[in-house]
Design an enzyme around this catalytic site. Structure first.
Site, PDB file in Angstrom:
ATOM      1  N   PHE B 110     -37.753  52.694  30.343  1.00 42.93           N
ATOM      2  CA  PHE B 110     -36.643  51.951  30.939  1.00 42.93           C
ATOM      3  C   PHE B 110     -35.330  52.629  30.532  1.00 42.93           C
ATOM      4  O   PHE B 110     -35.188  53.042  29.381  1.00 42.93           O
ATOM      5  CB  PHE B 110     -36.670  50.490  30.471  1.00 42.93           C
ATOM      6  N   ASP B 179     -41.429  49.488  22.732  1.00 43.82           N
ATOM      7  CA  ASP B 179     -40.733  48.515  23.577  1.00 43.82           C
ATOM      8  C   ASP B 179     -41.809  47.721  24.309  1.00 43.82           C
ATOM      9  O   ASP B 179     -42.541  48.279  25.134  1.00 43.82           O
ATOM     10  CB  ASP B 179     -39.814  49.268  24.545  1.00 43.82           C
ATOM     11  N   TYR B 204     -37.559  37.220  28.570  1.00 43.46           N
ATOM     12  CA  TYR B 204     -37.322  36.562  29.865  1.00 43.46           C
ATOM     13  C   TYR B 204     -38.291  36.999  30.955  1.00 43.46           C
ATOM     14  O   TYR B 204     -38.142  36.570  32.095  1.00 43.46           O
ATOM     15  CB  TYR B 204     -35.870  36.726  30.333  1.00 43.46           C
ATOM     16  N   LYS B 205     -39.264  37.830  30.608  1.00 45.83           N
ATOM     17  CA  LYS B 205     -40.260  38.229  31.608  1.00 45.83           C
ATOM     18  C   LYS B 205     -41.487  37.324  31.440  1.00 45.83           C
ATOM     19  O   LYS B 205     -41.435  36.159  31.807  1.00 45.83           O
ATOM     20  CB  LYS B 205     -40.569  39.715  31.435  1.00 45.83           C
ATOM     21  N   ARG B 352     -42.801  46.475  43.594  1.00 48.86           N
ATOM     22  CA  ARG B 352     -43.497  46.005  42.385  1.00 48.86           C
ATOM     23  C   ARG B 352     -43.961  44.564  42.548  1.00 48.86           C
ATOM     24  O   ARG B 352     -43.222  43.725  43.057  1.00 48.86           O
ATOM     25  CB  ARG B 352     -42.536  45.988  41.176  1.00 48.86           C
TER      26      ARG B 352
END
Lengths: 393, 393
Positions: B110, B179, B204-205, B352
């Protein structure tokens, strides 16, 4: 005009004089947050980044905050803790003065400010220099990159001369970073008129953003092109959604952004700041001074031989709190809490009383001193139930 | 056992396959947050730091999170953004290997991970080395302080072998920072069993903490005594309320704390994590693989000639998302959104689809592919209303 405490959800009968630690709950915040959670997050889901304007949230909060500190909203960033904001601005300031090797710091500042400045000095190989609180400028010389000061002393409530110190430090080529945690929302600050360099503040004291709400930082427009903070994240990238491998900063203060903005906390803060609608900083200052002045008068009159007022009596040198010294200050504060007057204690012998101009009244001042008189008369502060010291915030 | 979507407030009729970007709203979060705002903040005010347990909030959230990543809660810290957490752990890792001058980074990570690592390299005068995504270990040698990797590739959903890479990098004396943003809550991770060094993740995922909720970081117990992060704040001090001038770190991972914890956001997260009650990571993985496997099968069967499955077909190399390559991927995603199937687009040609094992079902998978077939058949992805590219998260 100051609308009075009706804009806040204050418990009936409570005299709350700790808004300099955690501001009271403004009306409308709970409903707004509920709507953000149930509708924007729950139903809008990922679409709310665009549809509910989450991407513009930082800018909307900045627009409400800007007039309280005399800046253009475009030059404000919000989202990290105060500590992280201090870290970013301190590193950026040191990098703006690469030939200078000294960071000057004031020993009565809030501890975090000192820890961050020391950590940055170590990281960048710079020297830390502690100044005399009575004359910070005496320590600022041609080697000084940055003078880091807290505008209002968190223990005593004493106020530094922000425009004067800024101008004189700048004459020596140094930058000044102002910590406005105990100013914004209660003490007028005009960063633009003062020609200031950088500033940082929390939002959970006089700005009433809620416990642990996000801090703000400000960088003067003239420094923004050269200012570089070290915590580069995708939200500070010129084109975040290009997902580019190499970092290219956004223009302006946007390069101080790091990660995804804290939407729930920023939404609460946005609603909180509505409590300042139609109120000028001049009105806030007038109300604040009326409250602190009256509190000092009544303390002098009724308990002047028992406590020492450590806050400056000169109005121009006073923030929005009054601090009293008493050898059993912890017990005094606890006994007052038991009588529904909430102030707080600061080690070793300070009882602090914060006056929030948006919701505190002269009646609060009178009730607080009446009960302080009773506490001292009845020696409630010596009661073992109140006199034992422990960690309180 | 996986309790199904009843633990979430999902809009009726919506197929939500974007929980790898923003997790859905768990039931109970809105009520809990309302109570924190109205009661704990509004009525308890400053007293809630003690009376409502705000000082213990980080620890309570850590206790819920810990089993999902195989660690002891005492070794977790929460409160900053993912970016800030990456910055703290990267600096700490580099300082743990002072004789080594190289930070190794993987180019498909990322973007933020890359920006942070580059910023830390500059700050500490270290070298940044990009590795081959197919063989990160080839770039790890006796000069390497840190190998920084994202466990699940955010574009492709490919999964690195965390235990294997960790062990082999450590044989060369390097540390590994993982990560886990796209892992925790969906892909089993056992940091303790892997003998890992440091890890970071957002909440938050798949952890459903809400937009911009606070990130977590983990430091292996064996590194904690020597690990030093640079953003020293009062909450990381051994005795914060002594308000000491000089910094003395808390023992353990507590020294990674900086400022006042974000109480509202952490309270929402605490309530969100209740959705994992009684669910094991093994059950999460089984459900996740059942969903991604079925999605790939149906895509192959119905639209296999129009799209390319870029996510590994080998289960052991797959996270909890499936990514499809299509030259008009942006239009495909937008046309699906118009048909109430929410996935997202990643530049330049990736659609995605994230599968959240706690609330997505096989029926979601079937509906999504049925509508993908319709979109492609009717060429809805070429409709100008859907095909124009703009910034979406």
């Amino acid at each position: 005009m100051i609308p009075g405490p009706g804009r806040f959800e204050l418990p009936e009968g409570l005299v709350y004089l700790d808004g300099n630690s955690l501001g009271a709950l403004p009306t409308g915040v709970a409903d707004r947050l509920s709507q953000v959670v149930r509708e924007e997050w729950g139903r809008g889901l990922i679409r709310s980044w665009n549809d509910a304007g989450w991407m513009q949230l930082v800018g909307r909060v900045a627009a409400r905050l800007a007039p309280l500190v005399g800046v253009d909203p475009a030059d404000l960033h919000l989202g990290d803790s105060t500590t992280v904001s201090l870290f970013k601005t301190t590193v950026a300031a040191a990098r703006l003065r690469p030939g200078r090797r000294v960071l000057v710091l004031e020993p009565t500042t809030f501890p975090t400010d000192g820890y961050v400045t020391a950590a940055v000095a170590e990281l960048l190989g710079l020297e830390l220099r502690w100044c005399d609180p009575a004359d910070p400028l005496a320590s600022v010389d041609e080697d000084t990159a940055l003078l880091s000061l807290t505008h209002v002393d968190f223990r005593t409530g004493a106020l530094f001369d922000l425009p004067g110190i800024t101008a004189r430090a700048q004459e020596r080529g140094a930058l000044v970073l102002w910590d406005l945690c105990h100013s914004a929302g209660a003490v007028p600050v005009d960063l633009t008129a003062a020609g200031a360099d950088l500033a940082v503040g929390c939002t959970y004291k006089y700005l009433n953003g809620g416990p642990g709400s996000p801090a703000w930082l400000w960088v003067a427009p003239r420094h923004q092109a050269a200012a570089r903070q070290p915590i580069s994240g995708w939200m500070g990238h010129a084109t975040p959604f290009a997902m580019a491998r190499d970092f290219e900063p956004r223009e302006g203060v946007g390069s101080f952004a790091s990660g995804t903005p804290p939407v729930l906390a920023l939404s609460a803060l946005e609603a909180s700041l509505e409590a300042f609608d139609g109120v000028t900083v001049t009105e806030l200052r007038e109300r604040s001074l009326a409250l602190t002045e009256r509190f000092i008068e009544l303390v002098d009159e009724h308990v002047g031989d028992a406590v020492e007022v450590v806050t400056p009596r000169e109005q121009g040198r006073r923030g929005s709190q009054v601090s009293l010294r008493h050898p059993a200050a912890y017990g005094v504060v606890q006994a007052l809490v038991a009588r529904d007057v909430i102030g707080d204690f600061r080690d070793p012998d300070i009882a602090r009383f914060g006056f929030a101009p948006l919701y505190n009244t002269l009646a609060d001042v009178e009730t607080a001193v009446e009960r302080l008189v009773l506490v001292l008369e009845h020696e409630e502060h010596l009661d073992p139930a109140y006199a034992a010291r422990n960690a309180v915030t």
